[in-house]
Write an enzyme that holds these catalytic residues in place. Structure first.
Site, mmCIF file in Angstrom:
data_model
loop_
_atom_site.group_PDB
_atom_site.id
_atom_site.type_symbol
_atom_site.label_atom_id
_atom_site.label_comp_id
_atom_site.label_asym_id
_atom_site.label_seq_id
_atom_site.Cartn_x
_atom_site.Cartn_y
_atom_site.Cartn_z
ATOM 1 C CD GLU A 105 -1.780 -2.415 1.393
ATOM 2 O OE1 GLU A 105 -0.656 -2.652 1.879
ATOM 3 O OE2 GLU A 105 -2.619 -3.306 1.183
ATOM 4 C CG HIS A 141 -11.219 -6.320 6.399
ATOM 5 N ND1 HIS A 141 -10.515 -6.961 7.398
ATOM 6 C CD2 HIS A 141 -10.591 -6.627 5.242
ATOM 7 C CE1 HIS A 141 -9.509 -7.634 6.867
ATOM 8 N NE2 HIS A 141 -9.516 -7.449 5.553
#
Lengths: 328, 329
Positions: free
Chosen positions: A60, A129
């Site tokens: 990321e 999440h």
């Protein structure tokens, strides 16, 4: 009227922009053949190929850096972070590089890219999440922050974000991807920095973001049966924030409620509430400005607990009743 | 990984470059040295607002690497970056003005010592975050590849940065996409106080290239010719579409990490031993300059720095009314 889902509207925007501008490309995890974790880029690789729909390793910080470097040298990348939670792994690049490069270099560099990411709970994905971290980015000058609540705005705001010359954090909501609404076929722009009044009413101003807009609208229908009229405003972009319609609305209604999914403490609601009380609307207030937000806790796995961790329609109804009834 | 133990023969390069261009490189190194010495002096006099990271002793690494590249290539560098910036051909007046925080500086006084960039010359800026520029290089490399130009990007970082996750993510991405990137690690032996021998459990940082399937080379960073050759090879490889290279230049930081460093972590003798390997003196010897000629050039460099300082000191401060400029485009 033609209807598309939120995810289809985003995809249509990406397809249109990539057809007209060779500088635009997409980069992220599983966005190619897989089509993205939530299907937003499904099929785009067939038209644009792997050189413009770039699948990355699980990196990321690398994705963010790739966007920054490409943007600095003339491209307009659209990065995807698979879940907003994972943007924590990109924070250095976004906060210390993307947001500051232009300023540090005396206003002589441009970093035009969009980083899209799905936020929010309601999918049973638990605490890692389901994050709603938009307030972190609002706190960093140099970044813009966009949160569309409808398919129409998703398409138009994404186009505006891609052609903006600044780094834009584009926060989508997982539960909105399948929601449908009117979306014109033509390419169009919804400008950044224009709040939208999505329902007019006289009793209470509700400022709602992302999925809370549709929940506020549902609440408004229920409350209308009791004679309580909500005026609902969707800021659509948190940075830049268009306060004008909000201030005007509060002057009219005398009451304000800010609703978002992210946890209350340190959330965006505090910013909106402060700006309301700092404005000329203060003299018109008949009640305290209130915030309705996620509980100060991680998102739980259990379905019932998850449901109760963030504002739902009935919470908005109850909060509105209290504010309008003078009970708080 | 190759450990380039065999020093290149200077005469081959000097013949190839010609005398004048070769002397120009010496002048650049002297200019860097003079800039850094003046920076230190200004600090001691209390004329500076912030801190600084001096690259005295690392001049061959900056100048050799820069000389191996072409106009139009991209540079990203790190907090100890005055030398790279000057080696890239930057205007010393504008650099000194930036260093003093003046409106005429490269970044209008907003960046200072740690954040000098010259976007027009594809100098994409120095970075205050260890390893912070490395992922950005991936994006620059990607952009070059997509635009199909024959540019390369060199990203310069220190031994400390090689232990950041960003380094590993970036080398991997650059490798799988064959990006035209030169990952240039200036191993100056210390990440602030942490010696590289305690921070890394392998002999050479360049060995890490193996993990990513790219070439890694270690060179004597105080040997301008060796640095030049390694970066030139890496650039040729990158331009040919064969992907990135990790180049490790072994050198030494003569001064402390920053101005607050009392250097309790190393011995005076160690510093003195490295000072005997002065890259400037070494290069001057290769050019067969005698001491007097070298001192003349040194005096010229100092004179140029005085002119830059005069420019900077006579330049205006940024107007407070412009404080919010440059945050958004």
């Amino acid at each position: 009227m033609r209807e598309l889902s939120y995810a289809e509207a985003l995809r249509e925007c990406l397809r249109q922009v990539m057809r007209e501008d060779p500088d635009v490309f997409m980069i992220g995890e599983d966005i190619g053949v897989y089509g993205g974790a939530f299907g937003v880029s499904a099929g785009l690789i067939d038209e644009f190929g792997p050189d413009r729909i770039i699948d990355t390793p699980i990196s990321e910080a690398g994705i963010a850096g790739a966007c920054i470097g490409a943007a600095l040298t003339g491209m307009r990348p659209v990065g995807e972070i698979q879940f907003m939670d994972f943007v924590t792994l990109s924070m250095e690049q976004l906060v210390l590089q993307a947001a500051k490069i232009r300023f540090m270099f005396g206003g002589k560099a441009r970093v035009p890219f969009v980083l899209r990411m799905p936020a929010g709970s309601g999918t049973g994905a638990a605490a890692q999440h389901s994050e709603s971290l938009e307030a972190w980015f609002v706190h960093v000058p140099g970044l813009k922050v966009v949160m569309p609540s409808t398919p129409h705005d998703a398409k138009g705001l994404l186009r505006a974000a891609i052609y903006d010359d600044n780094p834009v954090i584009f926060v989508e909501h997982k539960l909105l991807y399948k929601t449908r609404g009117h979306v014109p076929e033509d390419a169009y722009t919804v400008p950044l920095g224009e709040s939208k009044t999505v329902r007019e009413g006289k009793d209470l101003t509700v400022v709602a973001t992302s999925i809370m807009v549709s929940r506020a609208l549902e609440a408004a229908d229920l409350l209308a049966e009791e004679g309580i009229e909500l005026e609902i405003i969707d800021p659509r972009t948190l940075v830049p924030l268009d306060m004008e319609p909000i201030v005007a609305s509060v002057k009219k209604t005398g009451r304000a409620l800010v609703v978002h999914e992210a946890v209350k403490t340190g959330g965006f609601g505090g910013e909106v509430a402060s700006r309301i009380v700092e404005s000329e609307a203060f003299d018109y207030l008949e009640a305290p400005v209130r915030r309705l937000a996620g509980l100060d806790m991680p998102i739980p796995y259990n379905r019932t607990l998850e449901y109760h961790a963030v504002p739902q329609v009935e919470n908005i109804v109850a909060e509105a009743r209290r504010l309008v009834g003078g009970v708080y | 990984m190759t450990d380039q133990t065999q020093a290149p023969d200077p005469q081959t390069y000097l013949q190839q470059w010609g005398h004048e261009p070769a002397v120009e490189l010496l002048k650049r190194m002297l200019l860097i040295r003079a800039f850094e010495e003046k920076a230190e002096e200004l600090y001691a006099l209390g004329k500076l607002h912030g801190t600084m990271h001096l690259s005295i002793g690392q001049e061959a690494s900056a100048v050799g690497a820069s000389f191996a590249l072409k106009r139009g290539d991209y540079l990203l560098n790190h907090h100890r970056g005055h030398g790279h910036c000057l080696a890239w051909g930057s205007d010393v007046d504008l650099m000194m003005a930036e260093f003093l925080g003046k409106a005429t500086g490269y970044c209008r006084g907003r960046g200072g010592s740690m954040h000098i960039a010259n976007i027009e010359a594809n100098n994409l800026g120095a970075n205050g975050i260890v390893g912070g520029g490395i992922p950005i290089a991936v994006g620059v490399g990607l952009s070059i590849k997509m635009r199909q130009t024959d540019q390369v990007v060199i990203v310069i970082f220190g031994d400390g940065a090689a232990n950041e996750g960003a380094f590993h993510e970036s080398l991997n991405m650059a490798s799988i996409w064959d990006l035209p990137i030169i990952f240039y690690c200036e191993n100056n032996q210390y990440a602030m106080s942490m010696p590289v021998r305690r921070a890394i459990n392998i002999e050479h940082i360049s060995q890490r290239a193996c993990s990513y399937g790219i070439p890694g080379v270690t060179v004597d960073g105080n040997d301008l010719f060796a640095v030049y050759q390694a970066v030139k090879d890496a650039a040729e490889r990158a331009r040919a579409g064969r992907g990135p290279t990790l180049v490790e230049a072994v050198t030494y930081r003569w001064r402390g990490h920053s101005k607050s460093d009392r250097q309790a972590y190393r011995k005076r003798e160690e510093v003195k031993a490295w000072q005997k390997k002065d890259p400037i003196r070494r290069y001057a010897q290769a050019l067969a300059l005698d001491d007097q000629e070298l001192e003349n050039l040194r005096a010229q460099a100092r004179e140029r720095i005085e002119q830059a300082l005069a420019f900077a000191e006579s330049s205006p401060e940024p107007e407070v009314s412009t404080i919010l400029e440059g945050i958004y485009a």
